[in-house]
Design a protein around this motif. Sequence first.
Motif, PDB file in Angstrom:
ATOM      1  N   VAL A 146       0.847  -1.196   0.000  1.00 18.01           N
ATOM      2  CA  VAL A 146       0.000   0.000   0.000  1.00 18.01           C
ATOM      3  C   VAL A 146       0.885   1.250   0.000  1.00 18.01           C
ATOM      4  CG1 VAL A 146      -1.647   1.361   1.366  1.00 18.01           C
ATOM      5  CG2 VAL A 146      -2.026  -1.092   1.013  1.00 18.01           C
ATOM      6  N   ALA A 147       1.946   1.254   0.799  1.00 18.63           N
ATOM      7  CA  ALA A 147       2.873   2.396   0.845  1.00 18.63           C
ATOM      8  C   ALA A 147       3.551   2.589  -0.511  1.00 18.63           C
ATOM      9  CB  ALA A 147       3.911   2.182   1.940  1.00 18.63           C
ATOM     10  N   HIS A 148       3.942   1.497  -1.152  1.00 21.64           N
ATOM     11  CA  HIS A 148       4.543   1.576  -2.490  1.00 21.64           C
ATOM     12  C   HIS A 148       3.561   2.187  -3.492  1.00 21.64           C
ATOM     13  CE1 HIS A 148       6.522   0.403  -6.229  1.00 21.64           C
ATOM     14  NE2 HIS A 148       5.366  -0.117  -6.593  1.00 21.64           N
ATOM     15  N   GLU A 149       2.321   1.767  -3.427  1.00 23.82           N
ATOM     16  CA  GLU A 149       1.289   2.283  -4.342  1.00 23.82           C
ATOM     17  C   GLU A 149       1.063   3.780  -4.128  1.00 23.82           C
ATOM     18  OE1 GLU A 149      -0.197   0.690  -6.936  1.00 23.82           O
ATOM     19  OE2 GLU A 149       1.225  -0.886  -6.441  1.00 23.82           O
ATOM     20  N   GLU A 150       1.009   4.207  -2.878  1.00 24.10           N
ATOM     21  CA  GLU A 150       0.817   5.637  -2.572  1.00 24.10           C
ATOM     22  C   GLU A 150       1.969   6.464  -3.137  1.00 24.10           C
ATOM     23  OE1 GLU A 150      -1.773   7.263  -1.325  1.00 24.10           O
ATOM     24  OE2 GLU A 150      -2.885   5.383  -1.191  1.00 24.10           O
ATOM     25  N   LYS A 151       3.176   5.964  -2.954  1.00 22.93           N
ATOM     26  CA  LYS A 151       4.371   6.663  -3.459  1.00 22.93           C
ATOM     27  C   LYS A 151       4.328   6.738  -5.000  1.00 22.93           C
ATOM     28  CE  LYS A 151       9.395   6.587  -3.087  1.00 22.93           C
ATOM     29  NZ  LYS A 151      10.566   5.839  -2.623  1.00 22.93           N
ATOM     30  N   ALA A 152       3.962   5.648  -5.626  1.00 25.17           N
ATOM     31  CA  ALA A 152       3.873   5.610  -7.089  1.00 25.17           C
ATOM     32  C   ALA A 152       2.800   6.571  -7.601  1.00 25.17           C
ATOM     33  CB  ALA A 152       3.584   4.187  -7.562  1.00 25.17           C
ATOM     34  N   MET A 153       1.668   6.648  -6.911  1.00 27.16           N
ATOM     35  CA  MET A 153       0.598   7.569  -7.319  1.00 27.16           C
ATOM     36  C   MET A 153       1.030   9.018  -7.146  1.00 27.16           C
ATOM     37  SD  MET A 153      -2.961   5.729  -6.302  1.00 27.16           S
ATOM     38  CE  MET A 153      -3.834   7.220  -6.634  1.00 27.16           C
ATOM     39  N   GLN A 154       1.744   9.307  -6.062  1.00 24.65           N
ATOM     40  CA  GLN A 154       2.250  10.667  -5.854  1.00 24.65           C
ATOM     41  C   GLN A 154       3.203  11.059  -6.971  1.00 24.65           C
ATOM     42  OE1 GLN A 154       3.952  10.676  -1.916  1.00 24.65           O
ATOM     43  NE2 GLN A 154       1.958  10.492  -0.918  1.00 24.65           N
ATOM     44  N   SER A 155       4.024  10.129  -7.406  1.00 18.88           N
ATOM     45  CA  SER A 155       4.959  10.385  -8.497  1.00 18.88           C
ATOM     46  C   SER A 155       4.213  10.683  -9.801  1.00 18.88           C
ATOM     47  CB  SER A 155       5.890   9.181  -8.682  1.00 18.88           C
ATOM     48  OG  SER A 155       6.743   9.383  -9.771  1.00 18.88           O
ATOM     49  N   ILE A 156       3.173   9.913 -10.077  1.00 20.09           N
ATOM     50  CA  ILE A 156       2.372  10.144 -11.287  1.00 20.09           C
ATOM     51  C   ILE A 156       1.692  11.509 -11.211  1.00 20.09           C
ATOM     52  CG2 ILE A 156       0.311   9.407 -12.571  1.00 20.09           C
ATOM     53  CD1 ILE A 156       1.098   6.496 -11.802  1.00 20.09           C
ATOM     54  N   THR A 157       1.125  11.807 -10.053  1.00 19.42           N
ATOM     55  CA  THR A 157       0.442  13.090  -9.860  1.00 19.42           C
ATOM     56  C   THR A 157       1.410  14.262 -10.029  1.00 19.42           C
ATOM     57  OG1 THR A 157      -1.119  12.020  -8.365  1.00 19.42           O
ATOM     58  CG2 THR A 157      -1.002  14.415  -8.268  1.00 19.42           C
ATOM     59  N   LYS A 158       2.596  14.112  -9.491  1.00 21.05           N
ATOM     60  CA  LYS A 158       3.597  15.180  -9.555  1.00 21.05           C
ATOM     61  C   LYS A 158       4.240  15.308 -10.932  1.00 21.05           C
ATOM     62  CE  LYS A 158       7.981  16.606  -7.494  1.00 21.05           C
ATOM     63  NZ  LYS A 158       9.103  16.196  -6.649  1.00 21.05           N
ATOM     64  N   ASN A 159       4.604  14.176 -11.540  1.00 24.97           N
ATOM     65  CA  ASN A 159       5.397  14.193 -12.778  1.00 24.97           C
ATOM     66  C   ASN A 159       4.614  13.891 -14.042  1.00 24.97           C
ATOM     67  OD1 ASN A 159       7.803  14.626 -11.246  1.00 24.97           O
ATOM     68  ND2 ASN A 159       7.766  12.455 -10.708  1.00 24.97           N
ATOM     69  N   GLY A 160       3.380  13.457 -13.891  1.00 26.98           N
ATOM     70  CA  GLY A 160       2.589  13.090 -15.063  1.00 26.98           C
ATOM     71  C   GLY A 160       2.815  11.619 -15.405  1.00 26.98           C
ATOM     72  N   LEU A 161       2.040  11.167 -16.343  1.00 27.00           N
ATOM     73  CA  LEU A 161       2.092   9.776 -16.793  1.00 27.00           C
ATOM     74  C   LEU A 161       2.793   9.727 -18.140  1.00 27.00           C
ATOM     75  CD1 LEU A 161       1.121   6.961 -15.969  1.00 27.00           C
ATOM     76  CD2 LEU A 161      -1.010   7.441 -17.148  1.00 27.00           C
ATOM     77  N   TYR A 162       3.913   9.043 -18.199  1.00 29.79           N
ATOM     78  CA  TYR A 162       4.682   8.969 -19.446  1.00 29.79           C
ATOM     79  C   TYR A 162       4.531   7.607 -20.066  1.00 29.79           C
ATOM     80  CZ  TYR A 162       6.637  13.268 -17.704  1.00 29.79           C
ATOM     81  OH  TYR A 162       6.776  14.534 -17.259  1.00 29.79           O
ATOM     82  N   TYR A 163       4.146   7.592 -21.330  1.00 28.53           N
ATOM     83  CA  TYR A 163       4.000   6.328 -22.050  1.00 28.53           C
ATOM     84  C   TYR A 163       4.147   6.551 -23.537  1.00 28.53           C
ATOM     85  CZ  TYR A 163      -0.854   7.971 -22.484  1.00 28.53           C
ATOM     86  OH  TYR A 163      -1.988   8.708 -22.730  1.00 28.53           O
TER      87      TYR A 163
END
Length: 163
Positions: A146-163
């Motif tokens: 759960v902590a890993h998921e929260e950190k990953a979501m914060q990164s997406i929110t902050k940096n955007g989704l790159y694909y």
Amino acid sequence: MQTDVLIVLGSPNSAAGVLSDTATSRLNCCIKHYKKDMLVLCTGGWGAHFNTAEQAHAFYAKRYLITQGIPENAFLDLALSQHTVDDAVKTLAIISKLNNIRLTVITSDYHVKRVKLIFETILANYPIQFIGAKSNLDKKTYDSLVAHEEKAMQSITKNGLYY
């Protein structure tokens, strides 16, 4: 008539191709929701963090689902992805050839929020619902995920989704 597509996200398996408890919980959830005339798409290729076996994770997932009674002709191509964003990108490439479909993405309960964020961005033109298969993990492992998921979501929110 709309066709339902069940998308089962990949998770770990052993070097011998034995599916993890996380993988089987997602696959059993797929079996529970599968109905005649639905299509199934399994994701997961290779990666040091989830599959170092000879075959792609999606191969083992599909094989398991077939042994549990889902007919081989229900399966779409395998999405040989390496991570969650790649799951969505490779899924889009496969389903873009289909018309009038509705998607159900199956992952683990702790993973749903991030999957929803990613899939609703990359597959924005499709109706999607999400199912979180119950994890049978000990509290420490579950809380760590759960902590890993929260950190990953914060990164997406902050940096955007790159694909």
